[in-house]
Design an enzyme around this catalytic site. Structure first.
Site, short mmCIF file in Angstrom:
data_model
loop_
_atom_site.label_atom_id
_atom_site.label_comp_id
_atom_site.label_asym_id
_atom_site.label_seq_id
_atom_site.Cartn_x
_atom_site.Cartn_y
_atom_site.Cartn_z
N GLY A 59 0.81 -1.16 0.07
CA GLY A 59 0.05 -0.09 0.15
C GLY A 59 0.95 0.97 0.05
O GLY A 59 2.21 1.38 0.13
N CYS A 86 5.53 -5.73 1.47
CA CYS A 86 5.98 -4.25 1.29
C CYS A 86 5.32 -3.66 2.40
O CYS A 86 5.69 -3.79 3.81
CB CYS A 86 5.16 -3.94 -0.20
SG CYS A 86 6.11 -2.40 -0.57
N TYR A 87 4.23 -2.90 2.13
CA TYR A 87 3.50 -2.17 3.56
C TYR A 87 3.22 -3.00 4.36
O TYR A 87 3.56 -2.90 5.63
CB TYR A 87 2.31 -1.20 2.95
CG TYR A 87 1.71 -0.35 4.06
CD1 TYR A 87 2.29 0.47 4.64
CD2 TYR A 87 0.68 -1.05 4.82
CE1 TYR A 87 1.85 1.47 5.63
CE2 TYR A 87 0.09 -0.46 5.88
CZ TYR A 87 0.79 0.79 6.31
OH TYR A 87 0.13 1.46 7.21
N HIS A 177 7.30 -7.43 -3.99
CA HIS A 177 6.07 -7.90 -4.43
C HIS A 177 6.22 -9.25 -5.11
O HIS A 177 6.46 -9.14 -6.38
CB HIS A 177 5.37 -6.79 -5.48
CG HIS A 177 4.88 -5.85 -4.51
ND1 HIS A 177 3.65 -5.45 -4.01
CD2 HIS A 177 5.47 -4.45 -4.38
CE1 HIS A 177 3.45 -4.42 -3.60
NE2 HIS A 177 4.67 -3.71 -3.58
N GLU A 179 3.76 -11.23 -6.10
CA GLU A 179 2.56 -11.22 -6.94
C GLU A 179 2.82 -10.60 -8.37
O GLU A 179 1.97 -11.25 -9.35
CB GLU A 179 1.24 -10.76 -6.26
CG GLU A 179 1.39 -9.24 -6.12
CD GLU A 179 2.06 -8.79 -4.96
OE1 GLU A 179 3.00 -9.55 -4.37
OE2 GLU A 179 1.75 -7.71 -4.29
N SER A 230 -28.65 -11.85 -21.20
CA SER A 230 -28.42 -11.06 -22.41
C SER A 230 -27.71 -11.80 -23.45
O SER A 230 -27.47 -11.64 -24.47
CB SER A 230 -27.31 -9.93 -21.97
OG SER A 230 -26.19 -10.72 -21.55
N GLY A 231 -27.38 -13.34 -23.04
CA GLY A 231 -26.65 -13.99 -24.03
C GLY A 231 -25.16 -14.03 -23.80
O GLY A 231 -24.41 -14.92 -24.48
N GLY A 232 -24.74 -12.86 -22.87
CA GLY A 232 -23.42 -12.84 -22.54
C GLY A 232 -23.00 -13.90 -21.70
O GLY A 232 -23.88 -14.68 -21.05
N VAL A 233 -21.69 -14.08 -21.31
CA VAL A 233 -21.08 -15.26 -20.66
C VAL A 233 -21.67 -15.34 -18.93
O VAL A 233 -22.13 -16.15 -18.57
CB VAL A 233 -19.64 -15.34 -20.67
CG1 VAL A 233 -19.08 -16.49 -19.65
CG2 VAL A 233 -19.28 -15.58 -22.17
N ASP A 234 -21.60 -13.77 -18.54
CA ASP A 234 -21.86 -13.88 -17.18
C ASP A 234 -23.44 -14.14 -16.82
O ASP A 234 -23.76 -15.07 -15.96
CB ASP A 234 -21.78 -12.58 -16.56
CG ASP A 234 -20.16 -12.26 -16.96
OD1 ASP A 234 -19.45 -13.06 -17.07
OD2 ASP A 234 -19.76 -10.89 -17.01
N SER A 235 -24.37 -13.73 -17.68
CA SER A 235 -25.92 -13.79 -17.22
C SER A 235 -26.23 -15.29 -17.51
O SER A 235 -26.77 -15.82 -16.82
CB SER A 235 -26.53 -12.99 -17.94
OG SER A 235 -26.73 -12.87 -19.43
N SER A 236 -25.48 -15.86 -18.54
CA SER A 236 -25.75 -17.14 -19.15
C SER A 236 -25.33 -18.21 -18.07
O SER A 236 -26.29 -19.07 -17.46
CB SER A 236 -25.02 -17.52 -20.36
OG SER A 236 -25.53 -16.60 -21.37
N LYS A 376 -13.56 -13.56 -14.10
CA LYS A 376 -13.91 -14.06 -15.33
C LYS A 376 -13.52 -15.13 -15.79
O LYS A 376 -14.35 -16.07 -16.26
CB LYS A 376 -13.64 -12.70 -16.32
CG LYS A 376 -14.28 -12.92 -17.64
CD LYS A 376 -15.38 -11.98 -17.74
CE LYS A 376 -16.12 -12.18 -18.99
NZ LYS A 376 -17.38 -11.57 -19.05
#
Ligand code: XMP
Length: 520
Positions: A59, A86-87, A177, A179, A230-236, A376
């Site tokens: 941070g 780090c922080y 870091h 990561e 919507s046909g998008g991946v998330d809502s499907s 995602k």
């Protein structure tokens, strides 16, 4: 909090730009973790969360200032491994009795090389196979005396306490870091940390699926749920998961706003109604949307109209379901993380994004968001786990306002028809050349410009179009895709030959920033 069936790691966020990357590294190891801003982490929270290990993030603050961010002191009494980065390292030393000093020429930013001390510890298995390890440093303050019980296990020229640990308590502190990409062996450090903390890698998609189904059933009981598909991946993926949990208590509403791609409505309706047997309302509202958009050419006005109509239409059709108490949404983890912001102030709105914000309150609905804990790529894995075809899961993102924002200027049915055909040819070309999965998003924009051309012996006066294809990790920044000239030439020829109404094809080579991915 209900009892989870997997082990949990808590990341306490102090506002580093790269805290999300810690979560990514851990999820890659099948370890479930959550990021919480330090302000939200109290002793009671810790007791409730019951982490099997804790990571204190980096941070921008300094522990030397008054009111610097701290974790609750109880973090060190949980009896679980703690890793400070780090922080996080500095705050740990400060709170446990060490000393932190400010810069004085020892600030370190960028690449550094850490060399080991004689003693080996589990955290460093697989480290120092060659003499030193490259790490990424980014610190102003530094630790000048380590806390009682700690020993040094790695040093860099400017950080004598680059890696320290109190092995008896499983407390570890690193100045760099692990990561980030520039610490090439960093993932190994996380792997060792979770191993010594006793994680078994139980965060798998099939475990998640079972747990999510149980939670949805618990939350919803016998009530009805509606879901905007919507046909998008998330809502499907959200819809299929919820359907698996509660069957026909779920009804999906698919709004055809006349701004969809070629065959999109048929594909979505067939898949969900026929293949998954879901109760689905196919709301054909093309006339309404295209009617209200008629004559509008300002990008923000178009977006606002579409957003408003979507809510009206959704509400109307949801009412047909009768008595629904819940609204399902495909919200993802990156939308949920409340990262600590030290810069303050709202960011500038570049475009108003179209979503169903405000709907739940307006309709008095409670939310079901079964993807809230997922990134995602994890949603994609869950989709595959639920049997959605990989061709569907891997589809490029498609914006809520659809083709409206790929049709700069006034929208007409004629232009939309031409755009759909050109887009289908372009995507077909990309698939045929095996490039679809390398590209984040590709589409055609039809331009509000007619140009003169010659075809056969005749003059043409038709629309110009622009092809867009970008690579990106998250849609926030993007670069244009470097197609070969052969590919571009072949695609332009196909579009002009096969699509009536277009006589000129251009390729958009703008990155984001300064461009955005969409044209409006
Ligand atoms: P821009 O054009 O802002 O887009 O670079 C970044 C990503 O977001 C998508 N996009 C949207 N998605 N509603 C959505 O659901 C919207 O209003 C919207 N606008 C842009 C865009 O397709 C790209 O993937």
């Amino acid at each position: 909090m209900s009892t989870p069936i997997h082990d949990r790691l808590l990341i306490i966020d102090f506002g580093s730009q790269v805290t999300q990357l810690i979560a990514r590294r851990l999820r890659e190891l099948n370890v479930y973790c959550e990021i919480h801003p330090y302000q939200n982490v109290s002793a009671a929270f810790l007791a409730d969360f019951a982490p099997k290990a804790v990571i204190l993030s980096g941070g921008p603050a300094s522990v030397l200032t008054d009111a610097s961010p701290r974790p609750p002191v109880e973090v060190f009494d949980l009896g679980v491994p703690v890793l400070g980065i780090c922080y996080g390292q500095q705050v740990m030393m400060h709170m446990l009795g060490g000393t932190v000093e400010s810069g004085h020429g020892t600030a370190e930013f960028g690449r550094a090389y850490v060399t080991p001390s004689k003693t080996k510890i589990n955290l460093l298995d697989g480290w120092f196979d060659s003499d030193s390890e490259q790490v990424w440093m980014s610190h102003g303050d530094h630790v000048s005396a380590i806390a009682p019980g700690f020993e040094v296990f790695g040093t860099s020229p400017n950080a004598p306490f680059a890696i320290t640990a109190d092995v008896s308590r499983n407390f570890f502190a690193v100045q760099f870091h692990p990561e980030v990409h520039h610490t090439p062996n960093g993932a190994r450090l996380y792997e060792n940390f979770v191993k010594l903390a006793g994680f078994t890698g139980d965060w798998t998609m099939s475990a998640y699926r079972e747990e999510a189904i149980r939670k949805i059933r618990e939350q919803v009981g016998d009530e009805k749920v509606i879901c905007g598909l919507s046909g998008g991946v998330d809502s499907s993926v959200a819809a299929v998961l919820i359907h698996e949990a509660i069957g026909d208590q779920l009804t999906c509403v698919f709004v055809d706003n006349g701004l969809l791609r070629q065959n999109e409505a048929e594909e979505v309706v067939t898949m969900f109604r026929d293949h998954y047997n879901m109760p689905l309302i196919h709301a054909d509202e093309q006339e309404l949307f295209l009617g209200e958009l008629d004559g509008q050419s300002d990008p923000e006005t178009k977006r606002k109209i579409i957003g408003r109509l979507f809510i009206d239409v959704f509400q109307k059709h949801a009412a047909e379901v009768g008595g629904a108490k819940f609204l399902a949404q495909g919200t993802l983890y990156p939308d949920v993380i409340e990262s600590v912001s030290f810069s303050g102030g709202p960011s500038v709105t570049i475009k108003s994004h179209h979503n169903v914000g405000g709907l739940p309150e307006k309709m008095g609905l409670k939310l079901v968001e079964p993807l809230r804990e997922l990134f995602k790529d994890e949603v994609r894995s869950l989709g595959l786990e639920l049997g959605l075809p990989s061709s569907f899961i891997g589809r490029h993102p498609f914006p809520g306002p659809g083709l409206a924002i790929r049709c700069p200027g006034e929208i007409t049915r004629e232009k939309l028809g031409t755009l759909r055909k050109a887009d289908a040819v372009y995507i077909d070309q990309i698939r045929k050349h095996g490039l679809y999965d390398e590209i984040w998003q590709a589409f055609v924009a039809i331009l509000p410009v007619r140009t003169v051309g010659v075809m056969g012996d005749g003059r043409t006066y038709d629309f110009a179009c622009a092809l867009r294809a970008v690579t990106s990790v998250d849609g926030m920044t993007a670069d244009y895709y470097p197609f070969s000239h052969e590919f571009l030439g072949e695609t332009a020829t196909r579009i002009i030959n096969e699509v009536q109404g277009i006589n000129r094809v251009t390729y958009d080579i703008t990155s984001k920033p300064p461009g955005t991915i969409e044209w409006e």
